[in-house]
Enzyme design. Structure first.
Site, PDB file in Angstrom:
ATOM      1  N   ARG A   1     -10.453 -11.389   2.083  1.00 37.55           N
ATOM      2  CA  ARG A   1     -11.279 -12.476   1.553  1.00 37.55           C
ATOM      3  C   ARG A   1     -10.566 -13.815   1.643  1.00 37.55           C
ATOM      4  NH1 ARG A   1     -11.645  -9.327  -4.052  1.00 37.55           N
ATOM      5  NH2 ARG A   1     -11.352  -7.602  -2.592  1.00 37.55           N
TER       6      ARG A   1
ATOM      7  N   LYS B   1       0.840  -1.194   0.000  1.00 35.84           N
ATOM      8  CA  LYS B   1       0.000   0.000   0.000  1.00 35.84           C
ATOM      9  C   LYS B   1       0.878   1.249   0.000  1.00 35.84           C
ATOM     10  CE  LYS B   1      -3.998  -1.750   2.606  1.00 35.84           C
ATOM     11  NZ  LYS B   1      -5.004  -1.547   1.568  1.00 35.84           N
TER      12      LYS B   1
END
Ligand code: BES
Ligand code: MN
Ligand code: ZN
Length: 500
Positions: free
Chosen positions: A354, A280
């Site tokens: 996920r 990120k």
């Protein structure tokens, strides 16, 4: 803070502070009118003077009001009198009251806002909301500071007014529920706000065990070795880059009957999300310590329902890990096998939530659940879609979605449903595995849920994306404790119904 409910007369209260509502343009609530009459029009004179606008959220503290027995009267604005007081006005006013009370030396307060009629909300709602908002607005997190920067609140006792004796009895349970919810919220906020070097997966597991001890729950922690044996390849793929060992925390609360199927709550517990090899950008990356707020909220919810001994079976499953880059970290292009047997091409290591959830969702099957709800700070796309107001709700079951939306409205913890149509599944096609872990920029919240839906085919399931609602940024940076209010309400409502 101690809370109680009483049917009482504002004029006769000897408390340090009596709190009554007033409207814009000089209107008075019943309690304010009683005080005004007893004081020979003292309150109306204040309102006429312009010192108190009556706008929602405005407050003024009056000392030694003639004709009354209390030390202070706190007037709280409720906005325009013409339109019925709405839930939001009530909540804002109560929040402002507790802010104002903290700025006085008041140790005890008698709150009469609970007797103000509110469109489509009953006394029970007003009482439980007051307990929740009181805790929320007096919340502090300064345990990591050597010096506390604000003076702690002196408020110790709050008496909530009931409009009648009968209402006292009706509201008692609501008060207990509100206080339990407040405790759950505060627990979730504390865990979220903790620094990520302290709140590691191991720490979360220890906290979960402590909660289990306090509330007589069953706790188990699956370690990496056991995960490997089970075949949790997706969860382990995320954990590879970290020095901190991943955990799968399982808490069981058996408050219902033996034959009742449990509600399973699954919470994303990424204690820090760097993005992994798909790193990120640096800006605001500290906020990725909040990537375990789903886990924190299911722990808070469980603590809340255990405290009120809710007659329901609830199991909490928390996959927890850091998402770090490193020599051993998962790379874009890696293919792993999930617990379900499905293979996953990890095209972006930053779509890690996920991956840990899918193994936890498969693990949930062993409980033969009535329903499964997962809670996760899953996608930045959800913040774009719904901002910081509503959590995203996606579900494979109409009834469950409706139940959750109703609980959300009731708890004033907004959620909004997004579609989970098969048309979106195509975006997850992989040339090299059963499924890819990303579906492109379009409809990011939906494709993330679509990914999860491939692991929830065996039961009724809903997913809450709390990326925009779990914490606040900027000057007021901090965890919100959401969606503990929604989940707690949902479980309370469910326990109240007769279900197989
Ligand atoms: N934890 C983040 C989601 C997130 C981002 C929540 C910002 C709140 C604020 C999640 O693990 C993530 O990184 N998601 C990616 C998915 C993408 C790579 C498909 C995202 O949303 O960018
Ligand atoms: Mn991520
Ligand atoms: Zn994440």
């Amino acid at each position: 803070m101690k809370f109680s409910i009483k049917h009482m007369d504002p004029v006769k209260r000897r408390d340090a502070c009596v709190v009554a509502g007033v409207f814009e343009a000089g209107g008075l609530t019943e309690a304010a009118r009683a005080l005004d009459e007893a004081s020979g029009g003292y309150l109306s004179a204040i309102l006429r003077s312009g010192d108190m606008s009556g706008k929602t959220g405005s407050t003024v503290v009056l000392h030694d009001v003639p004709g009354t027995s209390c030390k202070r009267v706190l007037l709280a604005g409720l906005g325009k009198e013409e339109r019925a007081v709405e839930g939001k006005v009530y909540r804002d006013a109560v929040g402002a009251v507790f802010k104002a009370l903290q700025e006085t030396g008041t140790t005890e307060a008698a709150l009469f806002l609970t007797t103000v009629p509110i469109g489509n909300r009953d006394a029970a709602w007003k009482v439980s909301q007051a307990a929740i908002i009181a805790a929320e607005s007096t919340y502090r997190f300064d345990r990591l500071k050597t010096q506390q920067d604000a003076t702690p609140t002196r408020l110790r006792e709050v008496v909530l007014a009931a409009a009648s004796r009968a209402e006292v009895a009706e509201s008692r349970q609501a008060l207990q529920q509100g206080l339990a919810t407040a405790e759950g919220i505060s627990l979730a906020r504390d865990l979220g706000n903790l620094a990520p070097n302290i709140c590691t997966p191991t720490y979360l597991a220890e906290q979960a065990k402590a909660i289990a001890r306090n509330h007589r729950l069953k706790a188990a922690v699956v370690d990496e070795k056991a995960m490997e044996k089970l075949g949790m390849g997706a969860l382990l793929a995320v954990a590879r880059g970290s020095r901190q060992p991943a955990k799968l925390i399982v808490l069981e609360y058996w408050g219902g009957t033996k034959k009742q199927k449990p509600v399973v709550l699954v919470g994303k517990g990424v204690t820090f999300d760097t993005g992994g090899i798909s790193l990120k950008p640096a800006a605001e990356m500290d906020e990725m310590k909040y990537d375990m707020c789903g886990a924190a909220s299911v722990l808070g919810t469980l603590a809340a329902i255990a405290r009120i001994k809710l007659p329901l079976n609830v199991v909490c499953i928390i996959p927890t890990t850091e998402n770090m880059p490193g020599g051993n970290a998962t790379k874009p292009g890696d293919v792993v096998t999930s617990l379900s047997g499905q293979t996953i091409e990890i095209l972006n290591t930053d779509a890690e939530g996920r991956l840990i959830l899918c193994d936890a969702l498969t693990y949930a099957e062993r409980y033969d659940p009535a329903v499964v709800i997962d809670v996760a700070t899953l996608t930045g796309a959800c913040v774009i879609a719904l901002g910081h107001v509503a959590s995203g709700l996606l579900s494979n079951d109409e009834e469950l979605a409706t139940e959750l939306l109703q609980a959300s409205t009731q708890a004033a913890d907004p959620a909004w449903r997004l579609p989970l149509w098969d048309d979106y599944q195509e975006q997850l096609k992989s040339n090299f595995a059963d499924v890819a872990n990303i579906g492109g920029r379009a409809g990011g919240t939906i494709t993330a849920a679509c990914f999860l839906s491939r692991f929830t085919r065996k039961y009724r399931w809903a997913h809450l994306d709390i990326a925009g609602t779990a914490w606040k940024s900027g000057k007021e940076k901090g965890a919100t404790g959401r969606p503990v209010p929604l989940l707690t309400r949902f479980l309370i409502d469910r326990a109240g119904e007769d279900r197989p």
